[in-house]
Design an enzyme around this catalytic site. Structure first.
Site, PDB file in Angstrom:
ATOM      1  N   ASP A 106       0.831  -1.214   0.000  1.00  0.00           N
ATOM      2  CA  ASP A 106       0.000   0.000   0.000  1.00  0.00           C
ATOM      3  C   ASP A 106       0.861   1.259   0.000  1.00  0.00           C
ATOM      4  O   ASP A 106       0.690   2.150   0.843  1.00  0.00           O
ATOM      5  CB  ASP A 106      -0.933   0.012   1.205  1.00  0.00           C
ATOM      6  N   GLU A 147     -11.226   1.275  -2.885  1.00  0.00           N
ATOM      7  CA  GLU A 147     -10.491   1.582  -1.663  1.00  0.00           C
ATOM      8  C   GLU A 147      -9.287   2.444  -2.010  1.00  0.00           C
ATOM      9  O   GLU A 147      -9.094   2.849  -3.161  1.00  0.00           O
ATOM     10  CB  GLU A 147     -10.046   0.295  -0.969  1.00  0.00           C
TER      11      GLU A 147
END
Length: 531
Positions: free
Chosen positions: A53, A210
């Protein structure tokens, strides 16, 4: 031929093959199997390790990156001058104290999820969520720190992936998702960034949406979001003239005909000379979420990422490409991996499994060593002060020297490779003797000898079930112990190498690690530990 001679020949053969593999790895400052190739190009991934991420920014001519660390302490800050060669320059925090589970090793897969890094008003800002405790932020004047203590902005469960944005009028906003991947919400931020001023407005609902990142360019507000799931998704861009929408949508990066599954979630950023690039992850078995770098060009105020090989309007990831124009040539390197434990500070590559017990580890108790004092634990996953670092590349070898003369009865200490499963090699003090043991796939193996010092090694491979432990009394001849084993991803992280010390009886006894040497198939820094 005698059985003893056969055993010696087998051990010598294993040792030769192991060192031959090490010798084929990239030498310090030289190109490896990934990253900078030394000829103006790079091979993806640029970071072949679990920097999951990722989010990155440019400040002046410097680039900085952060990533999810979950239950490991704590979040690293990486630095680069060319977007290809990265080193770790700091650590955001060393512990999370807002829930007891981080002290009792009860928050596996908890902790920091998908942080965002921004530079605003002369400060560096980081926001992240934990799955159970809410939204957090902190700031620093310098990316290396010190970072101010964590502020809990909102105490709430199941939020994820926050990203701040400040408009030209100074108004701050925060976009976020919700656990389960969507929808995308937008909040107004207070001037100090420590409060949300409303309950948020849903601005987008999509398939597993997301990781929103907000930008503004040429009067458009852009939201860059990964969709479709960790291993199989794609990158979507939303744009609107109004921050609250409505938003147009365009898929800009997909796997296509490449081997790069799920090319999404990350940061797009520009260079001082106006080039644009996109850093994203790919989920790789037995390594984690590795980082790739894609070229970006603009067409009709939409970013075009990668190369549109099949001309369907959506880019695909590149494998080899020209490096960004950084105005200069910078050293070929990768994040730190080895440590001599002789500087008075742990290398930034290290991360504790959950919160450390500060009084039970030291770099001064035995100068030049990492000393781990055993604390009682019923099992390895409940053992405090396991010190870990990311597996790097598709193959590598990690070696450490363990000094065991001060270990106590019932104490275990050594080298681990942990992921969804864990596997250990080390010394256990039994009946007054230091016995070599290996815990592999739940099977306990032992070598009955009274070791005062021992060299421990693990060969690491992304190939399924190809990791193996070795030991040596002289750092010359290494003997395999046990069979090859699996080290899968687990708890949202890739496998971790680590050093451990705990007791199945009472607290006490110290294990001293004199150095840790980790060589892998990518570029390396000149930080190699003692041979």
């Amino acid at each position: 031929m005698s059985s003893q001679l056969k055993m010696n020949l087998r051990a010598a053969c294993c040792t030769f093959l192991l060192f031959a593999a090490i010798g084929s790895f990239a030498r310090r400052g030289q190109p490896g199997a990934w990253g900078d190739q030394g000829n103006g190009t790079y091979i993806n991934p640029i970071l072949n390790a679990d920097y999951s991420d990722p989010d990155a920014i440019r400040v002046g001519e410097d680039y900085y990156m952060v990533c999810s660390e979950f239950h490991f302490m704590g979040m690293p800050v990486l630095h680069s001058r060319d977007l290809v060669n990265w080193t770790i320059t700091g650590r955001v925090y060393d512990e999370l104290k807002f829930a007891p589970g981080y002290d009792t090793l009860g928050r596996y897969a908890g902790g920091s999820w998908a942080p965002s890094l921004r530079y605003h008003d002369g400060k560096y800002w980081i926001y992240f969520c934990t799955p159970d405790e809410g939204l957090f932020m902190m700031t620093a004047d310098r990316p290396e720190g010190p970072w101010e203590p964590l502020t809990q902005v909102v105490n709430v469960a199941r939020w994820e992936d926050p990203c701040p944005f400040w408009d030209e009028d100074g108004q701050g906003y925060l976009a976020r998702s919700r656990h389960g991947a969507g929808p995308i919400y937008l909040h107004k931020l207070s001037a100090d960034g420590k409060k949300l001023l409303d309950d948020g407005v849903i601005i987008y609902t999509g398939p597993v949406a997301e990781g929103p990142k907000l930008h503004k360019r040429n009067g458009y507000y852009y939201i860059s979001i990964p969709e479709g799931g960790v291993s199989t998704g794609w990158q979507t861009i939303l744009r609107s003239r109004n921050i609250y929408g409505p938003y147009e949508k365009k898929v800009v990066l997909e796997q296509g005909a490449t081997r790069i599954n799920g090319p999404h979630q990350g940061a797009w950023l520009d260079t001082p000379d106006g080039e644009w690039w996109f850093v994203h992850f790919q989920s790789v078995s037995n390594v984690g979420r590795v980082c790739h770098l894609q070229p970006v060009r603009w067409k009709d105020d939409w970013p075009a990422i990668g190369v549109d090989v099949d001309m369907n309007g959506t880019g695909e990831p590149v494998h080899v490409w020209r490096k960004p124009d950084a105005g200069s040539t910078y050293p070929i390197q990768a994040p730190q991996s080895s440590d001599n434990f002789d500087t008075g500070q742990l290398g930034f590559q290290w991360a504790w499994n959950h919160n450390p017990e500060r009084g039970a580890w030291s770099l001064t108790k035995r100068p030049g060593c990492l000393s781990l004092t055993a604390l009682p634990a019923p099992s390895f996953l409940k053992a405090k002060n396991t010190l870990t670092q990311k597996v790097m590349g598709s193959k590598g070898v990690a070696t450490t020297l363990l000094l065991a003369s001060e270990m106590a009865e019932g104490q275990k200490a050594g080298l681990c490779l942990m992921g969804k499963q864990y596997n250990l090699i080390g010394i256990v003090k039994e009946n007054g003797k230091n016995v070599l043991f290996a815990d592999i796939n739940g099977e306990m193996l032992k070598v009955q000898d009274n070791f005062k010092r021992i060299f421990l090694r693990v060969s690491v491979s992304a190939e399924e079930g190809s990791n193996r432990f070795y030991y040596s009394a002289d750092n010359k001849t290494y003997h395999p112990i046990g069979e090859k084993f699996v080290a899968n991803n687990g708890f949202w992280k890739g496998p971790k190498l680590g050093l451990f010390s705990y007791s199945e009886k009472a607290a006490g006894g110290s294990a001293h690690f004199e150095w840790f040497l980790y060589e892998h198939d990518g570029p390396t820094l000149t930080d190699n530990a003692k041979p």
